[in-house]
Design a protein around this motif. Structure first.
Motif, PDB file in Angstrom:
ATOM      1  N   CYS A  11      26.074 -18.303  91.896  1.00 35.69           N
ATOM      2  CA  CYS A  11      24.866 -18.898  92.486  1.00 35.69           C
ATOM      3  C   CYS A  11      23.633 -18.067  92.137  1.00 35.69           C
ATOM      4  N   ALA A  12      23.757 -16.745  92.229  1.00 36.32           N
ATOM      5  CA  ALA A  12      22.622 -15.870  91.922  1.00 36.32           C
ATOM      6  C   ALA A  12      22.258 -15.947  90.446  1.00 36.32           C
ATOM      7  N   ALA A  13      23.259 -16.038  89.582  1.00 35.90           N
ATOM      8  CA  ALA A  13      22.995 -16.112  88.143  1.00 35.90           C
ATOM      9  C   ALA A  13      22.235 -17.385  87.798  1.00 35.90           C
ATOM     10  N   ALA A  14      22.650 -18.520  88.378  1.00 38.40           N
ATOM     11  CA  ALA A  14      21.951 -19.784  88.121  1.00 38.40           C
ATOM     12  C   ALA A  14      20.542 -19.755  88.708  1.00 38.40           C
ATOM     13  N   SER A  15      20.408 -19.186  89.893  1.00 35.41           N
ATOM     14  CA  SER A  15      19.106 -19.149  90.563  1.00 35.41           C
ATOM     15  C   SER A  15      18.104 -18.253  89.838  1.00 35.41           C
ATOM     16  N   GLU A  16      18.596 -17.326  89.040  1.00 32.86           N
ATOM     17  CA  GLU A  16      17.727 -16.466  88.242  1.00 32.86           C
ATOM     18  C   GLU A  16      16.965 -17.274  87.194  1.00 32.86           C
ATOM     19  N   TYR A  17      17.549 -18.382  86.761  1.00 32.49           N
ATOM     20  CA  TYR A  17      16.967 -19.160  85.671  1.00 32.49           C
ATOM     21  C   TYR A  17      16.383 -20.495  86.120  1.00 32.49           C
ATOM     22  N   PHE A  18      17.064 -21.179  87.033  1.00 26.78           N
ATOM     23  CA  PHE A  18      16.624 -22.522  87.399  1.00 26.78           C
ATOM     24  C   PHE A  18      15.522 -22.473  88.451  1.00 26.78           C
ATOM     25  N   GLU A  19      14.597 -23.434  88.359  1.00 25.37           N
ATOM     26  CA  GLU A  19      13.538 -23.570  89.365  1.00 25.37           C
ATOM     27  C   GLU A  19      14.141 -23.849  90.726  1.00 25.37           C
ATOM     28  N   LYS A  20      15.167 -24.680  90.761  1.00 25.25           N
ATOM     29  CA  LYS A  20      15.847 -24.981  92.017  1.00 25.25           C
ATOM     30  C   LYS A  20      16.984 -23.972  92.211  1.00 25.25           C
ATOM     31  N   GLU A  71      31.257 -34.635  85.356  1.00 28.32           N
ATOM     32  CA  GLU A  71      31.718 -35.841  86.029  1.00 28.32           C
ATOM     33  C   GLU A  71      30.555 -36.683  86.562  1.00 28.32           C
ATOM     34  N   GLU A  72      29.474 -36.735  85.799  1.00 28.61           N
ATOM     35  CA  GLU A  72      28.327 -37.603  86.020  1.00 28.61           C
ATOM     36  C   GLU A  72      27.439 -37.224  87.208  1.00 28.61           C
ATOM     37  N   LYS A  73      28.014 -36.749  88.288  1.00 28.55           N
ATOM     38  CA  LYS A  73      27.239 -36.497  89.504  1.00 28.55           C
ATOM     39  C   LYS A  73      27.096 -35.021  89.856  1.00 28.55           C
ATOM     40  N   TYR A  74      27.661 -34.143  89.035  1.00 32.59           N
ATOM     41  CA  TYR A  74      27.756 -32.749  89.430  1.00 32.59           C
ATOM     42  C   TYR A  74      27.312 -31.820  88.304  1.00 32.59           C
ATOM     43  N   THR A  75      27.206 -30.532  88.655  1.00 27.40           N
ATOM     44  CA  THR A  75      26.957 -29.476  87.684  1.00 27.40           C
ATOM     45  C   THR A  75      28.041 -28.425  87.832  1.00 27.40           C
ATOM     46  N   LEU A  76      28.635 -28.036  86.711  1.00 25.46           N
ATOM     47  CA  LEU A  76      29.667 -27.008  86.674  1.00 25.46           C
ATOM     48  C   LEU A  76      29.028 -25.691  86.269  1.00 25.46           C
ATOM     49  N   LEU A  77      29.294 -24.634  87.027  1.00 30.14           N
ATOM     50  CA  LEU A  77      28.761 -23.302  86.744  1.00 30.14           C
ATOM     51  C   LEU A  77      29.904 -22.313  86.590  1.00 30.14           C
ATOM     52  N   VAL A  83      42.905 -11.358  83.711  1.00 25.09           N
ATOM     53  CA  VAL A  83      41.502 -11.412  84.114  1.00 25.09           C
ATOM     54  C   VAL A  83      41.234 -12.767  84.745  1.00 25.09           C
ATOM     55  N   LYS A  84      40.633 -12.750  85.929  1.00 19.67           N
ATOM     56  CA  LYS A  84      40.346 -14.000  86.636  1.00 19.67           C
ATOM     57  C   LYS A  84      38.977 -14.532  86.253  1.00 19.67           C
ATOM     58  N   GLY A  85      38.932 -15.821  85.982  1.00 20.05           N
ATOM     59  CA  GLY A  85      37.673 -16.499  85.728  1.00 20.05           C
ATOM     60  C   GLY A  85      37.494 -17.625  86.728  1.00 20.05           C
ATOM     61  N   SER A  86      36.373 -17.640  87.437  1.00 19.62           N
ATOM     62  CA  SER A  86      36.133 -18.644  88.477  1.00 19.62           C
ATOM     63  C   SER A  86      34.941 -19.522  88.120  1.00 19.62           C
ATOM     64  N   HIS A  87      34.974 -20.745  88.617  1.00 20.40           N
ATOM     65  CA  HIS A  87      33.904 -21.724  88.415  1.00 20.40           C
ATOM     66  C   HIS A  87      33.581 -22.382  89.741  1.00 20.40           C
ATOM     67  N   SER A 135      39.611 -23.838  82.827  1.00 24.25           N
ATOM     68  CA  SER A 135      38.678 -23.297  81.844  1.00 24.25           C
ATOM     69  C   SER A 135      37.264 -23.788  82.121  1.00 24.25           C
ATOM     70  N   SER A 136      36.330 -23.410  81.242  1.00 27.82           N
ATOM     71  CA  SER A 136      34.958 -23.922  81.325  1.00 27.82           C
ATOM     72  C   SER A 136      34.816 -25.286  80.670  1.00 27.82           C
ATOM     73  N   LYS A 137      35.939 -25.850  80.207  1.00 27.45           N
ATOM     74  CA  LYS A 137      35.985 -27.190  79.589  1.00 27.45           C
ATOM     75  C   LYS A 137      35.189 -27.222  78.282  1.00 27.45           C
ATOM     76  N   LEU A 138      35.244 -26.145  77.533  1.00 24.68           N
ATOM     77  CA  LEU A 138      34.462 -26.076  76.302  1.00 24.68           C
ATOM     78  C   LEU A 138      35.342 -25.813  75.089  1.00 24.68           C
ATOM     79  N   ILE A 139      35.041 -26.509  74.003  1.00 16.90           N
ATOM     80  CA  ILE A 139      35.527 -26.155  72.676  1.00 16.90           C
ATOM     81  C   ILE A 139      34.338 -25.482  72.002  1.00 16.90           C
ATOM     82  N   HIS A 140      34.365 -24.173  71.907  1.00 19.11           N
ATOM     83  CA  HIS A 140      33.170 -23.463  71.444  1.00 19.11           C
ATOM     84  C   HIS A 140      33.529 -22.294  70.549  1.00 19.11           C
ATOM     85  N   GLY A 141      32.550 -21.891  69.771  1.00 15.99           N
ATOM     86  CA  GLY A 141      32.776 -20.800  68.828  1.00 15.99           C
ATOM     87  C   GLY A 141      32.794 -19.432  69.478  1.00 15.99           C
TER      88      GLY A 141
END
Length: 509
Positions: free
Chosen positions: A302-311, A271-277, A238-242, A51-57
Motif C-alpha cells: 500500500c505504501a509503495a503504491a501510494s508513493e506514486y499514485f495520486e490516490k 479482472e476488469e474491476k480491480y487493481t493487482l499490486l 522466498v515468499k511473494g505476496s500480492h 504469481s504476478s500473472k506476467l510473462i515478462h523479460g
C-alpha cells in the motif's frame, strides 16, 4: 500399506502439478514417453497460481547481469502468446522516473536492451513519455515528470498450468490430481514409487526416470520421500505476496514502480474491476501449505503504491490477498531480491542409470525452456527424439483463426462466439473465450439455450461449465473452480460460493 495390484509401468514419473511439472509432462508425452504425473492437492494450487500473472523479460534482472535469463524470457513472451493467445495478452507498462533512485539514462539503456535482446517482432517497442502532458501520467503524482512505456505480457497463470496438463493428457500422459506421493526407492532396474489415492488406496509404479518438480516441497521430497544419498538440495524459499483492491485509475495501462529497497512493484488492471499490486520478497521457513500475506507486506505494498499514485491505497481497501512461495535456486545472495530467478536442474544418477532430476528455481515465463532442458538432461537415459516441438504447437484452446497478431485472432474469435452463443450473456462468452479459447465449444457442447446451461451459481457461472470443469479439468472443490480454474471467487457472494460447494459435493461421482 502395500498396493494390492502389480505396479504400473512408465518411462517417466513426475512429482508436482505446477507449471514446471505439467510443462515437463507435456514435453515428455509429446516425445512418446509413457508419462505419469502426481499432484498432492490441485494443479497450480501452490506457487503457480500465486504469481504476478506476467510473462515478462525481467527488466530488473539486467542489474544483476542475468542477460541469458532476460534474453530467454523476452523470446518466450511472443512464443507463449502464439501458443495460447486466449491466456496470454500484451500489456503496456508505464515506468515513472523517480529522482533519487535509478538515473533516467540507466532506465533508458535497460529498456533499449529489453527491446533488442529477445528478437521482438510483435510487441510494441519502448517510448519516452512526458508524464505531465500525456494522459497516461494522470493517475500519478504531479512530481513525476518523465517516464517510459514498454511492453510485456499478462498470463492467466493457473489456467496455463491446466492447459499444459490437458496437452499432456491429450498426448497420452496419466495425470493424478489429489494423489499424494509417498516415496520412491531405486531397485535394480527401475524406480519403485508409491502414491496414495484420495480414498487411501496405495498405487505402485515402476519408472525408468523420476522428476522432482515439487516446487516449495522440492527439498522435503528429497529428504523425506526419496532415498537418494547423492541428492543435492539448493532451494531458498522466498515468499511473494500480492493484494487486490478496487480499481483506482482508468485505462488498460500497468505501472512499474521502483522502490528505495530496489524492489520493483507492479500495478496491473485485474479482472476488469480491480487493481493487482505486488510483489514482495520475504525469506520463508514455514509450511508452504500455510502461507498468506502478512500485515507488514500489505502495508508495504500500500505504501509503495501510494508513493506514486495520486490516490493513496490503504490496507482497508484490500479485498483479497494471496501469497506464494518461490523455491529459488540458492546462489548465495544475502538479499532475497537479488537471488537469481533462473532455474537449476540437479541430476542425480546411480551408475549412469535411474536418473533423478530435481527442479530448483525458475519462473513461469521460462517453464517451456526449463522442460526442454530437463528432457535434454534425461536423454542419455531414455529413448526419445530431441526435436524442438513445444514452441510451435498451440496449447489446448490456442488454435484460433490465424491473423496478423494473436490479439486480433482472439478478438475475431470472441465476435464469432458471441454470435454462435447469442443466447448467453456477452460478458460471460468473453470470459469463457479468455479461459478456454477454442475449447469453449467443448464446454458448451450440447447446450443451445440458456435453459440448457442448468443452475446459475452467479456471475455467469452455470452448471454446464461446472460439469465440464469436473469432467475434463480435474476440478474437485469449489475452491478449485473459484480461485484456480477462474477468479470468480471475487464476484460470487459467500452464499453463492456455498451453494456451488454443496452442488459439487452432491454431484461428485
Amino acid at each position: 500399506m502395500m498396493a494390492d495390484v502389480d505396479p504400473i509401468r512408465c518411462d517417466l514419473f513426475v512429482i508436482g502439478g505446477g507449471i514446471n511439472g505439467t510443462g515437463i509432462a507435456r514435453d515428455a508425452a509429446g516425445r512418446g514417453l509413457k508419462t505419469v504425473l502426481v499432484e498432492q492437492t490441485d494443479f497450480a494450487a501452490g506457487t503457480s497460481s500465486a504469481s504476478s500473472k506476467l510473462i515478462h523479460g525481467g527488466l530488473r534482472y539486467l542489474e544483476h547481469y542475468e542477460f541469458r535469463l532476460v534474453r530467454e524470457s523476452l523470446k518466450e513472451r511472443e512464443t507463449l502468446w502464439r501458443m495460447a493467445p486466449h491466456l496470454v495478452r500484451p500489456l503496456r507498462f508505464i515506468l515513472p522516473h523517480h529522482r533519487g533512485l535509478r538515473p533516467a539514462f540507466i532506465l533508458r539503456l535497460g529498456l533499449f536492451l529489453y527491446d533488442h535482446l529477445g528478437g521482438r517482432k510483435l510487441l510494441r517497442k519502448t517510448k519516452s513519455l512526458n508524464l505531465r502532458k500525456d494522459p497516461k501520467g494522470t493517475p500519478l503524482k504531479s512530481r513525476f515528470k518523465k517516464g517510459f512505456e514498454y511492453s510485456d505480457c499478462w498470463v492467466d497463470d493457473a489456467r496455463l498450468v491446466i492447459a499444459n496438463a490437458l496437452a499432456a493428457k491429450r498426448r497420452g500422459a496419466t495425470l493424478l490430481n489429489g494423489h499424494r506421493f509417498l516415496d520412491a526407492v531405486r531397485e535394480d532396474r527401475d524406480w519403485r514409487i508409491r502414491v496414495e489415492a484420495p480414498g487411501g488406496k496405495v498405487i505402485e509404479f515402476q519408472a525408468d526416470a523420476l522428476v522432482n518438480a515439487a516446487g516449495p516441497w522440492v527439498e522435503k521430497t528429497l529428504r523425506d520421500c526419496i532415498m537418494s544419498e547423492d541428492a543435492h538440495s539448493h532451494a531458498r524459499l522466498v515468499k511473494g505476496s500480492h493484494i487486490v483492491v478496487p480499481a483506482f485509475y482508468d485505462g488498460p495501462r500497468c505501472y512499474t514502480f521502483q522502490n528505495p529497497d530496489k524492489r520493483v512493484i507492479f500495478a496491473i488492471p485485474y479482472e476488469e474491476k480491480y487493481t493487482l499490486l505486488g510483489t514482495t520478497d520475504v525469506p520463508f521457513s514455514g509450511d508452504p501449505a500455510k502461507v498468506e500475506a502478512s500485515e507488514a507486506e500489505i502495508n508495504y505494498l500500500c505504501a509503495a503504491a501510494s508513493e506514486y499514485f495520486e490516490k493513496s491505497v490503504q490496507p482497508e481497501d484490500v479485498i483479497w490477498s494471496y501469497a506464494g512461495i518461490r523455491p529459488l535456486y540458492d546462489d548465495g545472495e544475502v538479499n532475497p531480491s537479488a537471488t537469481t530467478r533462473d532455474y537449476h536442474l540437479d541430476l542425480d544418477t546411480r551408475e549412469d542409470t535411474l536418473p533423478l532430476l530435481s527442479v530448483f528455481g525458475g519462473k513461469i515465463t521460462t517453464y517451456r525452456c526449463l522442460a526442454e532442458e530437463a528432457m535434454e538432461k534425461l536423454s542419455p537415459f531414455l529413448t526419445f527424439s530431441l526435436d524442438d516441438w513445444t514452441g510451435y504447437t498451440p496449447l489446448p484452446g490456442g488454435s484460433l483463426p490465424e491473423d496478423v497478431t494473436p490479439a486480433k485472432a482472439l478478438k475475431h474469435f470472441k465476435a464469432e462466439m458471441r454470435t454462435r452463443f447469442s443466447w448467453l450473456e456477452g460478458e460471460t462468452v468473453d470470459r469463457m473465450c479468455n479461459a478456454y479459447g477454442s475449447r469453449i465449444r467443448t464446454v458448451l457442447e450440447g447446450t443451445e439455450s440458456l435453459d440448457g446451461m442448468g443452475t446459475h451459481f452467479g456471475a455467469g457461472l452455470y452448471e454446464a461449465e461446472v460439469r465440464y470443469l469436473m469432467r475434463e479439468e480435474w476440478a474437485r472443490t469449489a475452491e478449485d473452480i473459484l480461485w484456480r480454474r477462474s477468479k470468480l471467487g471475487l464476484r460470487l457472494s459467500k452464499n453463492e460460493q456455498a451453494a456451488l460447494a454443496a452442488w459439487m459435493s452432491a454431484n461428485t461421482d
